[in-house]
Scaffold this motif. Structure first.
Motif, PDB file in Angstrom:
ATOM      1  N   LEU B 150       0.614  -1.161   0.009  1.00 39.94           N
ATOM      2  CA  LEU B 150      -0.003   0.096   0.097  1.00 39.94           C
ATOM      3  C   LEU B 150       1.002   1.107  -0.003  1.00 39.94           C
ATOM      4  CD1 LEU B 150      -2.706   1.194   0.077  1.00 39.94           C
ATOM      5  CD2 LEU B 150      -2.791   1.080   2.495  1.00 39.94           C
ATOM      6  N   SER B 151       1.881   1.244   0.771  1.00 36.96           N
ATOM      7  CA  SER B 151       2.887   2.387   0.918  1.00 36.96           C
ATOM      8  C   SER B 151       3.453   2.884  -0.376  1.00 36.96           C
ATOM      9  CB  SER B 151       3.982   2.166   1.800  1.00 36.96           C
ATOM     10  OG  SER B 151       3.541   1.895   2.924  1.00 36.96           O
ATOM     11  N   GLN B 152       3.431   1.707  -1.523  1.00 38.65           N
ATOM     12  CA  GLN B 152       4.195   1.952  -2.524  1.00 38.65           C
ATOM     13  C   GLN B 152       3.336   2.460  -3.557  1.00 38.65           C
ATOM     14  OE1 GLN B 152       5.857  -1.681  -4.126  1.00 38.65           O
ATOM     15  NE2 GLN B 152       7.577  -0.543  -5.205  1.00 38.65           N
ATOM     16  N   VAL B 153       1.913   2.087  -3.540  1.00 40.79           N
ATOM     17  CA  VAL B 153       0.773   2.648  -4.133  1.00 40.79           C
ATOM     18  C   VAL B 153       0.746   4.012  -3.780  1.00 40.79           C
ATOM     19  CG1 VAL B 153      -1.698   2.310  -4.938  1.00 40.79           C
ATOM     20  CG2 VAL B 153      -0.227   0.236  -4.582  1.00 40.79           C
ATOM     21  N   VAL B 154       0.775   4.449  -2.600  1.00 46.37           N
ATOM     22  CA  VAL B 154       0.177   5.841  -2.254  1.00 46.37           C
ATOM     23  C   VAL B 154       1.542   6.651  -2.697  1.00 46.37           C
ATOM     24  CG1 VAL B 154       0.107   7.322  -0.093  1.00 46.37           C
ATOM     25  CG2 VAL B 154      -1.211   5.067  -0.406  1.00 46.37           C
ATOM     26  N   ALA B 155       2.516   6.143  -2.454  1.00 48.75           N
ATOM     27  CA  ALA B 155       3.797   6.928  -2.850  1.00 48.75           C
ATOM     28  C   ALA B 155       3.856   7.204  -4.322  1.00 48.75           C
ATOM     29  CB  ALA B 155       5.102   6.103  -2.783  1.00 48.75           C
ATOM     30  N   PHE B 156       3.449   6.214  -5.315  1.00 52.87           N
ATOM     31  CA  PHE B 156       3.174   6.262  -6.831  1.00 52.87           C
ATOM     32  C   PHE B 156       2.156   7.369  -7.120  1.00 52.87           C
ATOM     33  CE2 PHE B 156       0.717   5.115 -10.376  1.00 52.87           C
ATOM     34  CZ  PHE B 156       1.780   5.324 -11.409  1.00 52.87           C
ATOM     35  N   ALA B 157       0.996   7.375  -6.411  1.00 50.81           N
ATOM     36  CA  ALA B 157       0.002   8.122  -6.780  1.00 50.81           C
ATOM     37  C   ALA B 157       0.351   9.529  -6.451  1.00 50.81           C
ATOM     38  CB  ALA B 157      -1.298   7.807  -5.878  1.00 50.81           C
ATOM     39  N   ILE B 158       0.886   9.944  -5.285  1.00 54.37           N
ATOM     40  CA  ILE B 158       1.456  11.388  -4.727  1.00 54.37           C
ATOM     41  C   ILE B 158       2.461  11.689  -5.851  1.00 54.37           C
ATOM     42  CG2 ILE B 158       2.249  12.457  -3.139  1.00 54.37           C
ATOM     43  CD1 ILE B 158       1.073  10.787  -1.247  1.00 54.37           C
ATOM     44  N   ALA B 159       3.348  10.916  -6.122  1.00 57.26           N
ATOM     45  CA  ALA B 159       4.524  11.084  -7.158  1.00 57.26           C
ATOM     46  C   ALA B 159       3.817  11.775  -8.362  1.00 57.26           C
ATOM     47  CB  ALA B 159       5.472   9.872  -7.292  1.00 57.26           C
ATOM     48  N   VAL B 160       2.923  10.923  -9.031  1.00 55.94           N
ATOM     49  CA  VAL B 160       2.542  11.411 -10.317  1.00 55.94           C
ATOM     50  C   VAL B 160       1.789  12.617 -10.179  1.00 55.94           C
ATOM     51  CG1 VAL B 160       0.900  10.638 -12.152  1.00 55.94           C
ATOM     52  CG2 VAL B 160       2.516   8.790 -11.058  1.00 55.94           C
ATOM     53  N   ALA B 161       0.912  12.719  -9.056  1.00 51.50           N
ATOM     54  CA  ALA B 161       0.089  13.928  -9.022  1.00 51.50           C
ATOM     55  C   ALA B 161       1.214  15.375  -8.787  1.00 51.50           C
ATOM     56  CB  ALA B 161      -0.964  13.703  -7.708  1.00 51.50           C
ATOM     57  N   LEU B 162       2.079  15.075  -7.998  1.00 51.81           N
ATOM     58  CA  LEU B 162       3.091  16.260  -7.907  1.00 51.81           C
ATOM     59  C   LEU B 162       3.730  16.555  -9.352  1.00 51.81           C
ATOM     60  CD1 LEU B 162       4.773  15.635  -4.341  1.00 51.81           C
ATOM     61  CD2 LEU B 162       3.292  17.656  -5.070  1.00 51.81           C
ATOM     62  N   THR B 163       4.184  15.352  -9.987  1.00 48.69           N
ATOM     63  CA  THR B 163       4.849  15.567 -11.096  1.00 48.69           C
ATOM     64  C   THR B 163       3.878  16.392 -12.121  1.00 48.69           C
ATOM     65  OG1 THR B 163       6.024  13.335 -10.827  1.00 48.69           O
ATOM     66  CG2 THR B 163       6.206  14.700 -13.060  1.00 48.69           C
ATOM     67  N   LEU B 164       2.717  15.887 -12.247  1.00 49.57           N
ATOM     68  CA  LEU B 164       1.900  16.301 -13.198  1.00 49.57           C
ATOM     69  C   LEU B 164       1.433  18.077 -12.873  1.00 49.57           C
ATOM     70  CD1 LEU B 164      -0.636  13.555 -14.022  1.00 49.57           C
ATOM     71  CD2 LEU B 164       1.213  14.531 -15.474  1.00 49.57           C
ATOM     72  N   VAL B 165       1.289  18.362 -11.450  1.00 49.93           N
ATOM     73  CA  VAL B 165       0.921  19.700 -11.105  1.00 49.93           C
ATOM     74  C   VAL B 165       2.106  20.387 -11.571  1.00 49.93           C
ATOM     75  CG1 VAL B 165       0.761  21.049  -9.177  1.00 49.93           C
ATOM     76  CG2 VAL B 165      -0.468  19.242  -9.400  1.00 49.93           C
ATOM     77  N   LEU B 166       3.484  20.096 -11.253  1.00 47.21           N
ATOM     78  CA  LEU B 166       4.528  20.879 -11.495  1.00 47.21           C
ATOM     79  C   LEU B 166       4.652  21.047 -13.346  1.00 47.21           C
ATOM     80  CD1 LEU B 166       6.753  21.946 -10.420  1.00 47.21           C
ATOM     81  CD2 LEU B 166       8.100  20.131 -10.746  1.00 47.21           C
ATOM     82  N   PHE B 167       4.214  20.036 -13.880  1.00 49.26           N
ATOM     83  CA  PHE B 167       4.186  20.357 -15.357  1.00 49.26           C
ATOM     84  C   PHE B 167       3.233  21.371 -15.659  1.00 49.26           C
ATOM     85  CE2 PHE B 167       2.544  19.162 -19.700  1.00 49.26           C
ATOM     86  CZ  PHE B 167       3.659  19.069 -20.413  1.00 49.26           C
ATOM     87  N   ALA B 168       2.056  21.156 -15.238  1.00 53.48           N
ATOM     88  CA  ALA B 168       1.198  22.059 -15.727  1.00 53.48           C
ATOM     89  C   ALA B 168       1.432  23.557 -15.287  1.00 53.48           C
ATOM     90  CB  ALA B 168      -0.090  21.535 -14.967  1.00 53.48           C
ATOM     91  N   PHE B 169       2.054  23.601 -14.072  1.00 54.06           N
ATOM     92  CA  PHE B 169       2.573  24.873 -13.519  1.00 54.06           C
ATOM     93  C   PHE B 169       3.520  25.588 -14.518  1.00 54.06           C
ATOM     94  CE2 PHE B 169       6.056  26.968 -10.973  1.00 54.06           C
ATOM     95  CZ  PHE B 169       5.321  28.167 -10.639  1.00 54.06           C
ATOM     96  N   MET B 170       4.564  24.618 -15.173  1.00 49.93           N
ATOM     97  CA  MET B 170       5.568  25.231 -15.898  1.00 49.93           C
ATOM     98  C   MET B 170       4.769  25.551 -17.277  1.00 49.93           C
ATOM     99  SD  MET B 170       8.312  25.400 -14.401  1.00 49.93           S
ATOM    100  CE  MET B 170       9.524  25.596 -15.884  1.00 49.93           C
ATOM    101  N   LYS B 171       3.820  24.934 -17.824  1.00 49.28           N
ATOM    102  CA  LYS B 171       3.421  25.168 -19.080  1.00 49.28           C
ATOM    103  C   LYS B 171       2.499  26.324 -19.158  1.00 49.28           C
ATOM    104  CE  LYS B 171       2.677  22.660 -23.338  1.00 49.28           C
ATOM    105  NZ  LYS B 171       3.601  23.100 -23.923  1.00 49.28           N
ATOM    106  N   TRP B 172       1.764  26.084 -18.148  1.00 46.97           N
ATOM    107  CA  TRP B 172       0.368  27.166 -18.081  1.00 46.97           C
ATOM    108  C   TRP B 172       0.323  28.477 -17.262  1.00 46.97           C
ATOM    109  CZ3 TRP B 172      -1.208  21.778 -18.650  1.00 46.97           C
ATOM    110  CH2 TRP B 172      -1.402  21.329 -20.056  1.00 46.97           C
ATOM    111  N   THR B 173       1.172  28.667 -16.119  1.00 49.00           N
ATOM    112  CA  THR B 173       1.126  29.809 -15.507  1.00 49.00           C
ATOM    113  C   THR B 173       2.066  30.752 -16.012  1.00 49.00           C
ATOM    114  OG1 THR B 173       2.878  29.217 -13.940  1.00 49.00           O
ATOM    115  CG2 THR B 173       0.477  28.291 -13.559  1.00 49.00           C
TER     116      THR B 173
END
Lengths: 234, 304
Positions: B150-173
């Protein structure tokens, strides 16, 4: 509006400007002409703050600029279009233009200025989503001037805006500069295209090896024997 | 003994298990790498101390768990702003002085910082392996012939979410645009009225916040010790080069590739071989496609 007083500037040990003093009056077009490496670009970089002079003062209106960092000079309305356009090549035309309005005083009116710029350069409106690096030379120059206009300049400095452009585009750029000036923007223009620059400008300064050797009304300089021999090939 | 065998051959589908392990591991690698690629992409500085900030993140999680009984996922909310602040401080005290210096000076500086942080951790907390064992690290989920933690799944989900947020931040703000502009042409950015010093400070702080978050997220899965960052940061360099230097989505794909090489290689040849496989891949990419698998040619000198 802008006054340079006894400016000395160096690149390491190489002196680029020696004791350069001149003034640009509000709403005029002043052309800065001279051969390669005469110090024309350096003069603009001293005004925009990219180069710190070793001696002398730069005054804009009543305020001394010497201690003002480059990015805050834009806030005061001093905007430079650098030599070689220097667009952000991996960003779209729209992104480049919007970045021009980064300064606080320009950001509030960003959308309106964007409309004005796109009306001034309809060619850019057709290429809004294209990467700036993929534009033609003329379009890049328009984009660079447009980006500078987005900052709502009071003093617009153009460094060799017609370099490498076809004659028809050169004429177009000069016409645009005249139109921008007619809107009340003071222009400091660096040009190698001496004859056309002197036809456009109200006054001109001639630089030679970092020294200001001649200045006066542009029309009179066009008839100056020395200038004719040195730059106009007559 | 290999975990698949321990679970019994009837309960596990090897190919599916290798796939899901790849994806989960790749997500964590992505979060470690994304800060490194951001800092490199915008500042043109290779941060050799990146792994040490990950190590500090693991220790933060360990001490919060041991002393305050706080779950790493709670600590995450504190550690992101904390490491953002550490990033600002490191930039002001260390990086600002070398940002316009030669690459050699920058390398010596960040390697020095790395060594200093490792030894500070050694003095402060000894060289013991410290582990965090919250309840979720013992929960094993079994589905469709696969088993994962379960720890691995949560770490994965948060990691992907943070990466996507950062990508969107760089691209559209606007701020993201300002950061990219600074990377592409520092002087031209200054002429737009951009305070490039502020941009670099923000970039470094975001990069460190990402890796600090990564440290907390991996703490239930890996032990913390003073050189714990090394094992991750080595592969983060591989990821960053694979993805094209400075390219964030490239880093994410690169993470998946490195994770796949590691997972598949470990299964067939043994865990000890994993570094060999991804460094062979690394060298092959450097020789055949120096701009990275997904990088635009020339972008490595300009940043995107």
């Amino acid at each position: 509006m802008l006054r340079l007083e006894a400016i000395d500037a160096f690149y390491d040990d190489l002196q680029a400007l020696a004791d350069v003093s001149f003034e640009v009056a509000e709403r005029e077009i002043l052309a800065l002409v001279g051969a390669n490496a005469a110090g024309k670009s350096t003069t603009l970089r001293v005004v925009s703050g990219l180069v710190a002079p070793r001696r002398g003062r730069v005054l804009f209106g009543d305020t001394e600029l010497t201690a003002v960092p480059a990015h805050l000079r834009v806030e005061r309305g001093i905007v430079q279009v650098p030599e070689g356009r220097r667009l952000f090549p991996f960003m779209s035309v729209t992104e480049n233009l919007l970045l021009g309005a980064h300064a606080r005083r320009a950001r509030a009116e960003r959308e309106r200025t964007l409309d004005y710029v796109l009306a001034l350069f309809p060619a850019l409106a057709d290429r809004k989503a294209q990467l700036a690096g993929s534009l033609s030379g003329g379009e890049q120059q328009m984009c660079a001037i447009g980006r500078a206009l987005m900052a709502r300049p009071r003093l617009l400095m153009l460094d060799e805006p017609t370099l490498g452009l076809a004659p028809v585009l050169v004429t177009k750029i000069f016409e645009t500069v005249r139109a921008i000036n007619a809107e009340g923007v003071t222009v400091l223009l660096v040009e190698q295209n001496v004859r056309q620059a002197l036809t456009l400008a109200h006054r001109a300064c001639v630089l030679e090896s970092g020294k200001l050797v001649l200045q006066g009304r542009a029309r009179e300089l066009l008839g100056d024997e020395r200038l004719k021999r040195a730059y106009l090939g007559l | 003994m290999d975990p698949a065998r321990r679970l019994g051959p009837a309960q596990i589908d090897v190919v599916a298990q290798l796939g899901v392990s790849t994806v989960l591991l790749g997500g964590i690698y992505a979060l470690v790498s994304v800060g490194l690629t951001l800092i490199f992409g915008i500042m043109r500085v290779v941060n050799f101390a990146h792994g040490e900030f990950l190590m500090l993140g693991m220790y933060v999680a360990f001490w919060a768990y041991t002393l305050l009984a706080l779950d790493p996922y709670v600590v995450l909310f504190v550690s992101i702003p904390l490491f953002f602040g550490i990033g600002v401080l490191t930039y002001v005290l260390v990086m600002r002085g070398v940002i316009h210096a030669s690459h050699n000076v920058q390398i010596f500086t960040t390697v020095g910082l790395s060594t200093a942080l490792q030894n500070a951790a050694l003095v402060a907390w000894t060289g013991d392996y410290r582990t965090v064992r919250p309840w979720h690290s013992a929960v094993v989920i079994r589905a469709l012939g696969m088993a994962f933690n379960l720890s691995q799944v949560v770490a994965f989900a948060i990691a992907v979410a943070l990466t996507l947020v950062l990508f969107a931040f760089m691209k559209w703000t606007h701020t993201g645009r300002v950061m990219r502009a600074t990377a592409q042409d520092h002087d031209a950015a200054t002429l737009m009225g951009i305070d490039t010093d502020k941009v670099y400070r923000l970039t470094f702080a975001i990069g460190i916040a990402c890796v600090g978050a990564a440290g907390v997220l991996v703490s239930p899965l890996y032990a913390a010790y003073p050189t714990a960052g090394l094992q991750f940061v080595l592969l983060a360099y591989v990821v960053v080069v694979l993805g094209g230097l400075g390219d964030m989505l490239g880093a994410m794909l690169g993470s998946l590739i490195v994770a796949a090489v590691e997972v598949v290689g470990s299964y067939f040849f043994g865990v000890a071989w994993k570094e060999v496989f991804y460094f062979v891949l690394f060298i092959a990419v450097l020789v055949l496609r120096p701009a990275g698998l997904f990088g635009q040619r020339g972008a490595e000198t300009l940043g995107v």
